[in-house]
Scaffold this active site. Structure first.
Site, PDB file in Angstrom:
ATOM      1  N   SER A 234       0.812  -1.208   0.000  1.00 45.47           N
ATOM      2  CA  SER A 234       0.000   0.000   0.000  1.00 45.47           C
ATOM      3  C   SER A 234       0.847   1.261   0.000  1.00 45.47           C
ATOM      4  CB  SER A 234      -0.917   0.016   1.230  1.00 45.47           C
ATOM      5  OG  SER A 234      -1.772  -1.104   1.222  1.00 45.47           O
ATOM      6  N   SER A 272      -3.037  -3.709  -3.170  1.00 46.00           N
ATOM      7  CA  SER A 272      -2.481  -2.409  -2.811  1.00 46.00           C
ATOM      8  C   SER A 272      -3.591  -1.446  -2.407  1.00 46.00           C
ATOM      9  CB  SER A 272      -1.710  -1.829  -3.999  1.00 46.00           C
ATOM     10  OG  SER A 272      -0.913  -0.735  -3.598  1.00 46.00           O
ATOM     11  N   ASP A 274      -4.013   2.219  -2.093  1.00 45.50           N
ATOM     12  CA  ASP A 274      -3.338   3.459  -2.487  1.00 45.50           C
ATOM     13  C   ASP A 274      -4.301   4.633  -2.325  1.00 45.50           C
ATOM     14  OD1 ASP A 274      -1.114   1.863  -3.359  1.00 45.50           O
ATOM     15  OD2 ASP A 274      -2.273   1.405  -5.160  1.00 45.50           O
TER      16      ASP A 274
END
Length: 356
Positions: A234, A272, A274
């Site tokens: 992340s 991830s 983000d």
């Protein structure tokens, strides 16, 4: 924490700024009224912490500041996200930490903010806490962050230079096969004869193949051992700007911050999380003093600030890796600091640096 004198920032490698100069400290704190503090927690097989980004505009006379949010991939636990999207504001400092500690940090942040005299009658408050997963280098299930750590990070928040690499919320993160961490950068843009500063702070913890000034820096080729794994995969990005953007414009700015990840080689993997949060410090009458006459910049004029934000994000992410030193976690895990000598060699060979 690493020996800061031995690990350069991107600027120290002779890499230019693009069309917009860096601020005085090349940090999010170049935006006036923004302070940063860290609490770093290291113990036996524990590498974690808290980083606080504090807008001084939050005060008795200003309970919220304009803010926007962008989600590149929503695999995360960003506390307070929906209210930012709904109302276009934040009511507390932005804190970053480890994934499973986000909820303890949010509770402690509430305690800290509600203790302010101007919140004596407050019955609802939206704490903002972001996270990345530092489980590769830390026993994440222990959730070692306490209210004291949150208090320390907030109390330590200061203007000026910002510690980077293995510090605060970046203590246990890995990025692009190397040790990651906290990074920061800034750019100054002239917009309609006014100077605007945009500053960025990142908590890097994602996969891909690092690029510095467009030059590939593959961990598999640069390290003696296999590259570090990234658990949770992340990235948290916080953007501050001293122009009077509204929430909608800050949403747009935050999206450009996410785009900046690709410039350093992010692969935006499935797992991830983000996120980018952007906020404006221009409020409480300060925009009139700086010549904005209480008006927001026109959308048609925002392109230079979008570009500057992406450049600052790229540099902050690279700084987070350059400044991070080798760290050791549970079960013999190692995340190597990027080898600076090889970085310099690759940049020289590609003609990407002004330094010999």
């Amino acid at each position: 924490m690493q020996d800061d004198t031995s690990r350069p920032r991107l600027a120290d490698l002779g890499i230019g700024t693009g069309p917009y100069p860096r601020g005085q400290h090349n940090a999010i704190t170049d935006v006036a009224g923004v302070r940063v503090g860290h609490a770093t927690v290291t113990a036996a097989e524990i590498n974690t912490g808290v980083t606080a980004i504090v807008p001084d505009a939050l005060s008795a006379g200003c309970r919220s500041v304009p803010a926007g949010l962008a989600v590149g991939n929503g695999y995360g636990k960003l506390v307070g996200a929906t209210q930012i999207t709904e109302l276009g504001e934040i009511e507390t400092p932005v804190l970053l930490t480890s994934t499973l500690s986000a909820f303890r940090v949010a509770d402690a942040l509430l305690t800290e903010v509600l203790a302010q005299p101007w919140h004596a009658d407050t019955t609802s408050l939206n704490p903002v806490v972001g996270e990345t997963n530092d489980g590769f280098l830390s026993h994440i299930r222990q959730r070692p962050i306490t209210a004291d750590h949150v208090h320390h990070a907030l109390a330590a928040a200061a203007s000026g230079p910002v510690a980077e690499g293995n510090v605060g919320a970046g203590t246990g993160t890995t990025a692009l096969g190397f040790k990651g961490g906290i990074g920061t950068a800034s750019r100054i843009v002239t917009l309609n004869d006014r100077s605007v500063t945009v500053g960025v702070l990142v908590q890097s913890n994602f996969t891909g193949t690092l690029r510095i000034a467009g030059v590939p820096m593959p961990a598999a080729h640069m390290l003696p051992d296999p590259p570090a794994e990234t658990v949770g995969n992340s990235c948290m990005i916080v953007v501050a700007i001293d122009a009077p953007f509204d929430g909608r414009q800050l949403n747009r700015l935050a999206r450009r911050a996410i785009y900046g990840m690709r410039g350093v080689g992010a692969d935006f993997a499935n797992g991830s999380g983000d996120y980018a949060i952007a906020f404006s410090t221009a409020g409480n009458g300060t925009e009139a003093a700086r010549g904005w006459a209480g008006e927001h910049p026109a959308d048609a004029d925002l392109s230079p600030l979008f570009h500057a934000t992406m450049l600052a994000v790229e540099e902050a992410l690279i700084n987070s890796v350059l400044r991070a030193s080798t760290a050791y976690g549970p079960e013999g895990r190692v995340a190597h600091g990027i080898p600076i000598a090889i970085v310099r060699q690759r940049l020289r060979a590609a003609g990407a640096t002004a330094l010999e």
